[in-house]
Scaffold this motif. Structure first.
Motif, PDB file in Angstrom:
ATOM      1  N   ASN A   1     -16.400  10.554 -27.710  1.00  0.00           N
ATOM      2  CA  ASN A   1     -17.249   9.909 -26.708  1.00  0.00           C
ATOM      3  C   ASN A   1     -16.438   9.338 -25.549  1.00  0.00           C
ATOM      4  OD1 ASN A   1     -19.590  10.404 -28.224  1.00  0.00           O
ATOM      5  ND2 ASN A   1     -19.230   8.580 -29.484  1.00  0.00           N
ATOM      6  N   VAL A   2     -15.139   9.600 -25.556  1.00  0.00           N
ATOM      7  CA  VAL A   2     -14.271   9.065 -24.502  1.00  0.00           C
ATOM      8  C   VAL A   2     -14.604   9.688 -23.152  1.00  0.00           C
ATOM      9  CG1 VAL A   2     -11.879   8.930 -23.692  1.00  0.00           C
ATOM     10  CG2 VAL A   2     -12.409   8.559 -26.108  1.00  0.00           C
ATOM     11  N   PHE A   3     -14.954  10.972 -23.172  1.00  0.00           N
ATOM     12  CA  PHE A   3     -15.144  11.704 -21.919  1.00  0.00           C
ATOM     13  C   PHE A   3     -16.617  12.018 -21.674  1.00  0.00           C
ATOM     14  CE2 PHE A   3     -11.020  12.924 -23.736  1.00  0.00           C
ATOM     15  CZ  PHE A   3     -10.177  12.483 -22.730  1.00  0.00           C
ATOM     16  N   THR A   4     -17.114  11.537 -20.542  1.00  0.00           N
ATOM     17  CA  THR A   4     -18.449  11.947 -20.102  1.00  0.00           C
ATOM     18  C   THR A   4     -18.319  13.297 -19.403  1.00  0.00           C
ATOM     19  OG1 THR A   4     -18.220  10.906 -17.928  1.00  0.00           O
ATOM     20  CG2 THR A   4     -19.064   9.524 -19.734  1.00  0.00           C
ATOM     21  N   ASN A   5     -19.442  13.900 -19.091  1.00  0.00           N
ATOM     22  CA  ASN A   5     -19.392  15.172 -18.354  1.00  0.00           C
ATOM     23  C   ASN A   5     -18.739  14.988 -16.989  1.00  0.00           C
ATOM     24  OD1 ASN A   5     -20.573  16.678 -20.388  1.00  0.00           O
ATOM     25  ND2 ASN A   5     -22.655  16.279 -19.665  1.00  0.00           N
ATOM     26  N   ASN A   6     -19.026  13.845 -16.348  1.00  0.00           N
ATOM     27  CA  ASN A   6     -18.390  13.554 -15.056  1.00  0.00           C
ATOM     28  C   ASN A   6     -16.879  13.418 -15.206  1.00  0.00           C
ATOM     29  OD1 ASN A   6     -20.538  13.651 -13.318  1.00  0.00           O
ATOM     30  ND2 ASN A   6     -20.933  11.444 -13.324  1.00  0.00           N
ATOM     31  N   ASP A   7     -16.458  12.762 -16.298  1.00  0.00           N
ATOM     32  CA  ASP A   7     -15.021  12.606 -16.556  1.00  0.00           C
ATOM     33  C   ASP A   7     -14.346  13.971 -16.652  1.00  0.00           C
ATOM     34  OD1 ASP A   7     -14.904   9.824 -16.608  1.00  0.00           O
ATOM     35  OD2 ASP A   7     -15.435   9.729 -18.731  1.00  0.00           O
ATOM     36  N   LYS A   8     -14.954  14.846 -17.424  1.00  0.00           N
ATOM     37  CA  LYS A   8     -14.369  16.176 -17.623  1.00  0.00           C
ATOM     38  C   LYS A   8     -14.283  16.942 -16.303  1.00  0.00           C
ATOM     39  CE  LYS A   8     -15.931  16.636 -22.416  1.00  0.00           C
ATOM     40  NZ  LYS A   8     -16.824  17.355 -23.350  1.00  0.00           N
ATOM     41  N   THR A   9     -15.327  16.806 -15.494  1.00  0.00           N
ATOM     42  CA  THR A   9     -15.334  17.496 -14.199  1.00  0.00           C
ATOM     43  C   THR A   9     -14.241  16.951 -13.286  1.00  0.00           C
ATOM     44  OG1 THR A   9     -17.714  17.885 -14.377  1.00  0.00           O
ATOM     45  CG2 THR A   9     -16.742  18.068 -12.188  1.00  0.00           C
ATOM     46  N   ILE A  10     -14.137  15.621 -13.239  1.00  0.00           N
ATOM     47  CA  ILE A  10     -13.132  14.984 -12.375  1.00  0.00           C
ATOM     48  C   ILE A  10     -11.724  15.339 -12.827  1.00  0.00           C
ATOM     49  CG2 ILE A  10     -12.141  12.750 -11.725  1.00  0.00           C
ATOM     50  CD1 ILE A  10     -15.057  11.660 -11.788  1.00  0.00           C
ATOM     51  N   ILE A  11     -11.486  15.232 -14.128  1.00  0.00           N
ATOM     52  CA  ILE A  11     -10.154  15.544 -14.665  1.00  0.00           C
ATOM     53  C   ILE A  11      -9.777  16.988 -14.360  1.00  0.00           C
ATOM     54  CG2 ILE A  11      -8.840  15.849 -16.804  1.00  0.00           C
ATOM     55  CD1 ILE A  11     -10.419  13.428 -17.911  1.00  0.00           C
TER      56      ILE A  11
END
Length: 238
Positions: free
Chosen positions: A151-161
């Protein structure tokens, strides 16, 4: 096979005793030795025999014993090798998981290069870890990005990373973040990029709603989408 050897050994002992040979047993107590006197030979071995001088039955038992050990080794070898391979795979799995934890959004090629494991093995292990729900994969253009399944990464997190993994795109994002309403031409001049290259990266960032734009006269100005700005800043600091 072991039972056969034991039976054969017993037969050898009986044969030796029946033919007048020595019967070997445990040493009797000192009191009995004193009574027996010179009847007991305590001088050690009288003669040293070579293997070929032993009775045939003993030689056969000896050879069978060695052959049993030899063939048992070949039966056990695949099992031992399988255990070694399994251990090696488990070690590689742990190394891959640890790498992904430290480098979220990495690619299989990057993992292979830095861990010095063949790309084929990395792909196989990632596929296995994905099936075991240890890792998740996202697709960004021609790249497959690997993340920890948590749960560390949201979909936005993954996209940004994923966008920040590209050095050029990261520099473009930093420039837009530091200079809101910057234009394509200004970015190209600052980073010494061809305008078409800058335009292509900006297009990708806009498609994922990382940046927004507004037209002012003949210029298009860019700024970071306020909805993802805090997340962008979070991952830029790591």
């Amino acid at each position: 096979m072991l039972l056969f050897i034991l039976v054969l050994s017993a037969a050898v002992g009986i044969t030796s005793a029946d033919t007048g040979g020595y019967t070997v047993g445990s040493c009797p107590p000192d009191e009995e030795l004193e009574k027996l006197g010179d009847a007991v030979d305590m001088s050690g071995a009288d003669v040293t025999y070579s293997f070929w001088e032993f009775p045939l039955s003993i030689k056969i038992a000896y050879i069978i014993g060695y052959l049993t050990v030899f063939f048992s080794f070949f039966k056990l070898a695949p099992i031992i090798l399988g255990q070694i391979r399994s251990l090696s795979k488990n070690v590689n799995k742990k190394r891959i998981i640890n790498y992904v934890l430290n480098e979220p959004g990495c690619t299989p090629s990057e993992i292979s290069r830095n861990l010095k494991i063949s790309l084929g093995s990395i792909r196989y292990q990632i596929k296995t870890l994905k099936a075991e729900e240890e890792l998740t994969l996202t697709r960004e253009g021609k790249f497959t990005r690997v993340f920890q399944n948590s749960n560390v990464f949201t979909n936005n997190d993954k996209t940004i990373i994923s966008h920040l993994k590209g050095s050029t795109r990261k520099q473009i994002l930093l420039n837009i973040l530091e200079n809101p309403e910057i234009t394509n031409q200004e970015i190209s001049e600052k980073l010494n990029l061809d305008k078409s290259t800058t335009h292509w990266h900006i297009k990708k960032l806009r498609e994922d709603d990382i940046i927004s734009s507004e037209v002012e006269g003949k210029f298009t100005k860019y700024f970071v989408n306020p909805a993802v700005e805090s997340e962008l800043l979070k991952w830029l600091k790591i």
